[in-house]
Each structure stands twice: as C-alpha cells, then as structure tokens.
Design a protein around this motif. Structure first.
Motif, PDB file in Angstrom:
ATOM      1  N   CYS A  45     -12.989   8.124   3.336  1.00  0.00           N
ATOM      2  CA  CYS A  45     -12.750   6.610   3.047  1.00  0.00           C
ATOM      3  C   CYS A  45     -13.910   5.820   2.543  1.00  0.00           C
ATOM      4  O   CYS A  45     -13.276   4.788   1.485  1.00  0.00           O
ATOM      5  N   CYS A  48     -13.089   4.051  -1.370  1.00  0.00           N
ATOM      6  CA  CYS A  48     -11.994   3.537  -1.795  1.00  0.00           C
ATOM      7  C   CYS A  48     -12.750   1.778  -0.981  1.00  0.00           C
ATOM      8  O   CYS A  48     -12.784   1.258  -1.000  1.00  0.00           O
ATOM      9  N   HIS A  49     -12.882   1.933   0.513  1.00  0.00           N
ATOM     10  CA  HIS A  49     -12.448   0.985   1.172  1.00  0.00           C
ATOM     11  C   HIS A  49     -14.170   0.182   1.134  1.00  0.00           C
ATOM     12  O   HIS A  49     -14.059  -0.319   2.347  1.00  0.00           O
ATOM     13  N   LYS A  72       0.928  -4.104  12.004  1.00  0.00           N
ATOM     14  CA  LYS A  72       1.905  -2.508  12.271  1.00  0.00           C
ATOM     15  C   LYS A  72       1.107  -1.826  13.624  1.00  0.00           C
ATOM     16  O   LYS A  72       2.354  -0.555  14.145  1.00  0.00           O
ATOM     17  N   SER A  80       0.626   5.719   8.021  1.00  0.00           N
ATOM     18  CA  SER A  80      -0.318   5.962   6.819  1.00  0.00           C
ATOM     19  C   SER A  80      -1.315   6.190   6.277  1.00  0.00           C
ATOM     20  O   SER A  80      -0.718   6.728   4.519  1.00  0.00           O
ATOM     21  N   GLN A  87      -1.906   3.761  -3.191  1.00  0.00           N
ATOM     22  CA  GLN A  87      -3.227   3.809  -3.916  1.00  0.00           C
ATOM     23  C   GLN A  87      -3.581   5.120  -2.870  1.00  0.00           C
ATOM     24  O   GLN A  87      -4.336   6.230  -3.835  1.00  0.00           O
ATOM     25  N   MET A  88      -3.312   5.040  -1.910  1.00  0.00           N
ATOM     26  CA  MET A  88      -4.056   6.322  -1.396  1.00  0.00           C
ATOM     27  C   MET A  88      -3.880   7.658  -0.819  1.00  0.00           C
ATOM     28  O   MET A  88      -2.805   7.630  -0.499  1.00  0.00           O
TER      29      MET A  88
END
Ligand code: HEC
Length: 111
Positions: A45, A48-49, A72, A80, A87-88
């Motif tokens: 992760c 990106c994160h 959510k 998800s 993008q993920m």
C-alpha cells in the motif's frame, strides 16, 4: 521477525513457569503481529498511500479515512481493495492478504 520469534522462544523457555511470562509473551506476540501489518503496508500500500500518489488518500490523514470508513463502511472498503478501483490495482499489490489483513491495513492507514 525471525529474531523476535527467537527472542520470544528463548524468553518463554527461561520464564515458562510464571504467570508473568505468559503475560509477557502474549504482549510480544501482539506486537509481532502489529509489525507484520507495518511491513505489509510498506511492501504494498505504501507505494501510493504514503505519498498520495495518483490521489490515493494518504496514510495518517485520519479525517479523510474516518469519513470514508463512516460513509462506505469497512466491508465495502475491503471489497474496493480486493476488486481494485480506477487507479488502484486489485489487491493493492498485496498478493497474499486476507480480508482481515486489508481491514488492519486500512485501520493502520487511518491513524
Ligand atoms: C498503485 C497505487 C496504489 C496501491 C499500491 C494501493 N492503493 Fe489504495 N488507492 C489508490 C488510489 C489512487 C485510490 C483512490 C481511488 C482510485 O482512484 O483508484 C485508492 C483508494 C483506496 C481505498 C478507498 C477505497 C474506496 O472505496 O474509496 C482503500 C480502502 C485503499 N485504497 C486501501 C489500500 C490498501 C489496503 C492497499 C495495500 C494493500 C492499497 N490501497 C494499495 C492507490 C493505491
């Protein structure tokens, strides 16, 4: 990881008959699991994160994460990641994560 386990094995052998040892080794196992999540985060992760690359919500942006978790719900967020988003990539670059791992990773990022 291995050294933590060795240390734990040695420590619990040395102190095995006392209640204190039991409490101590439980604490060690818990922190070893927390370290696993941090490592998994770093290996997947974080790409990106950590930086917010591709507009990913940053680790530590608790306000945004809490809002998303409320809107959510955690099960939908886990889905998800598993299915991927715009993008993920599906799985978020973690090939062997369980649903429980994803939940922990999301909680980890939300703090
Ligand atoms: C290649 C970059 C990348 C990686 C690696 C990545 N993410 Fe993401 N993630 C994103 C982006 C970008 C978004 C925002 C939605 C979009 O545009 O895809 C996102 C959104 C999310 C969301 C919000 C989902 C929703 O329903 O709104 C969650 C939860 C999430 N990521 C968790 C993770 C976890 C857990 C990992 C590691 C196992 C991970 N991501 C790895 C880029 C990434």
């Amino acid at each position: 990881m291995r050294s933590v386990k060795n240390f734990l094995a040695k420590t619990s052998r040395a102190l095995v008959s006392t209640t204190a040892a039991l409490v101590f080794s439980t604490a060690m196992v818990n922190s070893a699991l927390a370290a696993d999540i941090a490592i998994t985060y770093d290996n997947s992760c974080a790409a990106c994160h950590d930086s917010g690359a591709l507009n990913a919500i940053k680790k530590g942006d608790s306000a945004k994460w809490q809002q998303l978790i409320q809107q959510k719900g955690m099960p939908a967020l886990v889905e998800s990641v598993k299915g991927g988003m715009i993008q993920m990539p599906a799985g978020g670059l973690c090939d062997n994560c369980s649903d429980e791992d994803y939940r922990k990773l999301i909680e980890y990022m939300s703090k």
